[in-house]
Scaffold this active site. Structure first.
Site, mmCIF file in Angstrom:
data_model
loop_
_atom_site.group_PDB
_atom_site.id
_atom_site.type_symbol
_atom_site.label_atom_id
_atom_site.label_comp_id
_atom_site.label_asym_id
_atom_site.label_seq_id
_atom_site.Cartn_x
_atom_site.Cartn_y
_atom_site.Cartn_z
ATOM 1 N N TRP A 180 0.796 -1.222 0.000
ATOM 2 C CA TRP A 180 0.000 0.000 0.000
ATOM 3 C C TRP A 180 0.833 1.279 0.000
ATOM 4 C CZ3 TRP A 180 1.787 2.523 4.161
ATOM 5 C CH2 TRP A 180 2.241 1.772 5.262
ATOM 6 N N LYS A 204 -2.462 -8.819 -7.207
ATOM 7 C CA LYS A 204 -3.270 -8.605 -6.003
ATOM 8 C C LYS A 204 -2.681 -7.415 -5.241
ATOM 9 C CE LYS A 204 -3.285 -9.592 -1.764
ATOM 10 N NZ LYS A 204 -4.018 -8.410 -1.237
ATOM 11 N N ASP A 206 -2.693 -4.294 -2.409
ATOM 12 C CA ASP A 206 -3.141 -4.245 -1.022
ATOM 13 C C ASP A 206 -4.570 -3.695 -0.956
ATOM 14 O OD1 ASP A 206 -1.913 -4.317 1.951
ATOM 15 O OD2 ASP A 206 -3.326 -2.653 1.776
ATOM 16 N N GLY A 255 6.702 -6.514 0.504
ATOM 17 C CA GLY A 255 5.991 -6.395 1.764
ATOM 18 C C GLY A 255 6.883 -6.729 2.935
ATOM 19 N N SER A 256 6.292 -7.195 4.004
ATOM 20 C CA SER A 256 7.037 -7.455 5.237
ATOM 21 C C SER A 256 7.863 -8.729 5.129
ATOM 22 C CB SER A 256 6.073 -7.586 6.414
ATOM 23 O OG SER A 256 5.338 -8.797 6.334
ATOM 24 N N GLU A 277 10.990 -8.269 -2.140
ATOM 25 C CA GLU A 277 11.569 -7.079 -1.523
ATOM 26 C C GLU A 277 10.871 -6.898 -0.185
ATOM 27 O OE1 GLU A 277 11.313 -2.581 -1.240
ATOM 28 O OE2 GLU A 277 11.805 -2.962 -3.344
ATOM 29 N N CYS A 311 10.167 1.545 2.031
ATOM 30 C CA CYS A 311 11.063 0.441 2.362
ATOM 31 C C CYS A 311 12.517 0.887 2.444
ATOM 32 C CB CYS A 311 10.932 -0.664 1.310
ATOM 33 S SG CYS A 311 9.314 -1.444 1.254
ATOM 34 N N GLU A 409 11.633 -2.689 12.509
ATOM 35 C CA GLU A 409 11.258 -1.675 11.531
ATOM 36 C C GLU A 409 10.042 -0.896 12.028
ATOM 37 O OE1 GLU A 409 10.768 -1.384 6.700
ATOM 38 O OE2 GLU A 409 9.965 -3.155 7.705
#
Length: 540
Positions: A180, A204, A206, A255-256, A277, A311, A409
């Protein structure tokens, strides 16, 4: 820090006013027809919808239809059908569509930026980065298509008699799961090289920023890409994500780190490739010979662009003892001069966080650090007067390893500052932890800084810049080391990940076996002599 009032200028996708006397933050709303045109791009027949609200004010934006497992299956059926014919088109045709997309994105950037700001809450100048990056990426891959994808000759085992070529064959249908925080560029940029290489995509995005991603899909169609080539599905990541992984030929995930590990496990089960990533706890080093004004300006962008929800943004700042006090005076002053606001207008230096969840993480990191002895040099509090999820840009000093914001983070507008005396110690501290995505070094000695960069465990290192130099240089690979991910976007690695290399060898005159009555022993002697000769001739 100065604040601007929450207003909107309106635009081609907005209608209003909507009773601003009772709800001054919701003076405008997205036109229903506009939302309907975007959500029509979804493969979603479940009948379920999920409401989406703007983080600027909490105002409702849309009800987004949700996809079932059957919808995901249908998306892949359509994509595979489209990919079969798309793979037979020429590189010239694919590149031409890329260049049309380049122009469309630049022509429609006001519309794109408006929608990004409404959905993500970021400042307009940070939303502008997104169409800019998409245009850069589309143009780069269009202009370098033959360089990356043409069949290449390779050395054959027998000079002149063995011809070897390597083809780049598309993998098929690529699944892209995007975040997002940069909802337009992350939804589409990783997919552009996939399309150019002859693949189809099932995406897909967010759930919080579906509309920006759907606008990207709509622009692809307007640029001339076949409609079914880029499918979009919606739904919870825990449900739709595995459904995509179970059908795709390759997965691209941003993402995470925690979710990325689950994605990697799902891909390993099917023996398909993936690029990931993931998270970061990125360090910035200000050396004793740095230009302090430039470093302070860079530190503000490094820490607070998109409210720190980037990020590659910086969360750890290491400053040489010799310049610490002078640098910090400038850094704090620049931070306190920032303009915060929930608007669609230019002029804000920072916008909102995306959600209550993100605000809770940031608040916890700051409050826990302060409770354990950290000092707030500026910022440190939420600003509900500006919007539901605003948090001030915050600089912390005295952060210690027992605090959550030391190693975890934050993904928000918070940076911890540390002194160092020895540069080798600064590099060692920058390398602490499990991440390795991005880093920055400020020094007027470029040669020394570049030599230092080789010792920092990060996929990208910027000299006298925070992140833009590497991220915008799309000919160079970008990605993480260690827990920050696998694979690379951009450059040749960013497109080759979506292809299979296929070697084709044509043999002439001789065979790889005894000929003309030669015995096996004699054949072995001839081949051995040939190897020795090739070495003497300097052949690889």
């Amino acid at each position: 820090m100065s604040a601007s009032n929450p207003t909107s200028a309106g635009g081609p996708l907005l209608e209003g006013p909507h009773d601003p006397e009772h709800d001054p933050t919701a003076a405008y709303a997205l036109e229903p027809e506009y939302v309907a045109a975007l959500t029509a791009r979804l493969v979603a027949t479940s009948g379920r919808t999920v409401p989406v609200r703007s983080p600027l004010s909490g105002a409702p934006l849309a009800h987004v239809p949700q996809s079932s497992d059957e919808d995901v299956e249908e998306a892949f059926v359509r994509a595979r059908r489209a990919q079969e014919s798309w793979a037979r088109t020429s590189l010239e045709e694919r590149s031409a569509a890329m260049l049309r997309l380049h122009d469309l994105v630049l022509d429609r950037q006001d519309e794109i930026i408006d929608l990004i700001v409404w959905e993500s809450g970021k400042a307009r100048k940070h939303a502008f980065d997104e169409p800019l990056h998409v245009a850069l990426t589309a143009r780069y891959y269009a202009r370098t298509a033959h360089e990356h994808l043409d069949t290449r000759r390779r050395l054959g085992v027998v000079p002149g008699l063995t011809r070897v070529e390597v083809n780049r064959v598309p993998k098929g249908v690529v699944g892209i799961i995007s975040p997002w925080n940069y909802p337009f560029t992350m939804a589409i940029c990783d997919g552009l090289p996939a399309l150019l290489a002859g693949n189809a995509v099932v995406a897909k995005p967010d759930a919080q920023t579906m509309l920006s991603a759907l606008l990207a899909a709509k622009l692809l169609e307007e640029a001339g890409f076949p409609r079914d080539l880029w499918q979009v599905v919606a739904g919870p990541g825990s449900a739709v994500g595995p459904a995509i992984i179970g059908r795709a030929d390759y997965i691209c995930f941003t993402g995470s780190t925690a979710t990325g590990k689950r994605v990697a496990q799902g891909c390993a089960e099917r023996l398909i490739g993936c690029s990931l990533e993931l998270g970061g706890k990125n360090p910035m080093l200000v050396l004793r010979d740095a230009n302090l004004e430039k470093a302070a300006e860079g530190a503000v962008r490094a820490s607070f662009s998109n409210a720190g929800q980037l990020c590659v943004s910086m969360e750890r700042l290491f400053v040489a003892d010799q310049v610490y006090d002078r640098f910090m005076e400038r850094f704090v002053a620049r931070t306190e001069a920032m303009t915060l606001g929930a608007t669609l207008e230019w002029g804000n230096d920072m916008g909102s966080l995306i959600s209550q969840e993100q605000l809770d993480v940031v608040t916890h990191h700051v409050e826990e650090a302060v409770a354990k002895g950290a000092r707030v040099l500026t910022g440190g509090r939420a600003r509900p007067d500006l919007g539901p999820y605003f948090f001030e840009p915050t600089i912390l000093e005295g952060v210690t390893p027992d605090m959550a914001c030391f190693k975890d983070e934050t993904f928000g507008p918070v940076i911890s500052v540390y002194r160092f005396h020895d540069e080798s110690d600064a590099v060692a501290r920058a390398n602490e932890g499990e991440f390795g995505l991005n880093a920055a070094i400020y020094s007027q000695d470029g040669t020394r800084a570049r030599a230092m960069a080789r010792h920092i465990k990060a996929g990208t290192v910027n000299i006298n810049e925070a992140f833009g130099a590497t991220f915008a240089s799309v000919d160079a690979p970008m990605g993480g080391m260690r827990q920050s991910g696998l694979g690379r976007r951009q450059g040749s690695e960013g497109i080759h990940r979506y292809t299979e290399s296929q070697s084709v060898a044509t043999q002439r005159l001789i065979r790889f076996a005894p000929m003309l009555g030669m015995s096996d022993a004699a054949y072995a002697k001839v081949m051995t002599a040939n190897l020795r000769l090739m070495k003497k001739l300097g052949r690889a």
